[in-house]
Scaffold this motif. Structure first.
Motif, PDB file in Angstrom:
ATOM      1  N   LYS A   1       0.959  -1.109   0.043  1.00  0.00           N
ATOM      2  CA  LYS A   1       0.122   0.128   0.052  1.00  0.00           C
ATOM      3  C   LYS A   1       0.826   1.154  -0.021  1.00  0.00           C
ATOM      4  N   PRO A   2       0.420   2.274  -0.485  1.00  0.00           N
ATOM      5  CA  PRO A   2       1.084   3.550  -0.467  1.00  0.00           C
ATOM      6  C   PRO A   2       1.451   3.813   0.772  1.00  0.00           C
ATOM      7  N   GLY A   3       2.690   4.338   1.290  1.00  0.00           N
ATOM      8  CA  GLY A   3       3.245   4.667   2.483  1.00  0.00           C
ATOM      9  C   GLY A   3       4.203   3.762   3.013  1.00  0.00           C
ATOM     10  N   MET A   4       3.973   2.317   2.570  1.00  0.00           N
ATOM     11  CA  MET A   4       4.869   1.344   3.049  1.00  0.00           C
ATOM     12  C   MET A   4       6.355   1.381   2.582  1.00  0.00           C
ATOM     13  N   SER A   5       7.239   0.805   3.445  1.00  0.00           N
ATOM     14  CA  SER A   5       8.637   0.951   2.923  1.00  0.00           C
ATOM     15  C   SER A   5       8.682  -0.382   2.446  1.00  0.00           C
ATOM     16  N   THR A   6       9.902  -0.432   1.347  1.00  0.00           N
ATOM     17  CA  THR A   6      10.343  -1.843   0.799  1.00  0.00           C
ATOM     18  C   THR A   6      10.884  -2.730   1.793  1.00  0.00           C
ATOM     19  N   ALA A   7      11.222  -2.228   2.858  1.00  0.00           N
ATOM     20  CA  ALA A   7      11.570  -3.277   4.237  1.00  0.00           C
ATOM     21  C   ALA A   7      10.341  -3.927   4.645  1.00  0.00           C
TER      22      ALA A   7
END
Length: 265
Positions: free
Chosen positions: A40-46
């Motif tokens: 989702k928008p706002g998540m990091s790739t980590a």
């Protein structure tokens, strides 16, 4: 990746070994689906990396990528102009409209599955959507050449011809990323032979019943040229154009190509 060993035939796995590889590959597929569903928008790739690692370990497998030649994560997360080998981190935030490629590997009972797909975060713009759908189509058209009796470059040729066909089919300019391609796979992730995503047919080792290759077209919207960033992993287009990456681990069988990394979507 360097592949210099000359061989007359692509090594073959037994039916039981193919089943074992598919067991690993199914876990990869589950991890990819879980990442896509959660992204989702706002998540990091980590954040995405943590999801994939949990799925893999909960299934009793080991993340193949983690520690591989020093790679620090369980997936490669490549966003927009990043083609492959993006390192997940807390600072890379995904946004609405981004094109994200997730490449994932799992090792189960000593056998490796390796697969990748690209998807939009929310709605992709039309050009990026066509790029991505075209790359997926090229993978599935190209892997049809993975049949006993063909030679290695028959798959390369099929991928190249599918790329040309996809340009017309999806009304998009496609550039085959220079220097990257697929590979043999089995008890380790990268085995001989190297599989180019373009080339003349009828060359290289013979594909046998039971031969397995990781087939992975990488197509960019603006250039074949690419560069590796200072981290030693992240590969980007030199013009900033976006790229798409799709991959399946595929076995050649008497009944035709067998995808060993199925995804239930």
């Amino acid at each position: 990746m360097a592949f210099r060993k000359r061989m007359k035939k692509v090594p073959a796995k037994t039916p039981g070994e193919l089943d074992a590889m598919e067991a690993a590959g199914r876990i990869v597929g589950q991890a990819l689906v879980a990442v896509r569903q959660a992204a989702k928008p706002g998540m990091s790739t980590a954040d995405l990396d943590a999801i994939a690692e949990a799925v893999i370990r909960d299934a009793g497998a080991i993340p193949t990528f983690k520690g591989y030649q020093g790679f620090p994560a369980s997936i490669c997360a490549s966003v927009n102009e990043v083609i492959v080998h993006g390192i997940p981190d807390a600072d890379t935030i995904i946004h609405e409209g981004d094109l994200v490629s997730i490449d994932c590997g799992a090792t189960l009972d000593g056998w490796v599955g390796d697969s990748a797909w690209s998807f939009g975060i929310g709605e992709l713009d039309d050009a990026s959507d066509r790029l991505n759908r075209a790359t997926e189509w090229v993978l599935h058209e190209g892997l049809k050449a993975m049949v006993p009796g063909n030679r290695l470059t028959d798959v390369s040729f099929a991928l190249e011809q599918a790329t040309y066909a996809a340009e017309a089919r999806f009304d998009v300019d496609l550039f085959i990323v220079d220097g990257y391609g697929g590979h043999g796979i089995g008890r380790t992730m990268h085995e001989d032979p190297y599989l180019a995503n373009e080339g003349r047919k009828g060359r290289g080792p013979i594909i046998q019943e039971g031969s397995v290759l990781a087939i992975e077209p990488m197509l960019a919207a603006g250039t074949v040229d690419n560069a590796v960033l200072e981290d030693g992993w992240t590969v980007v287009t030199t013009d900033g154009s976006w790229a798409s990456h799709w991959e399946h681990t595929v076995a050649a069988t008497a009944d035709g190509p067998r995808i060993l990394t199925p995804r239930d979507v």
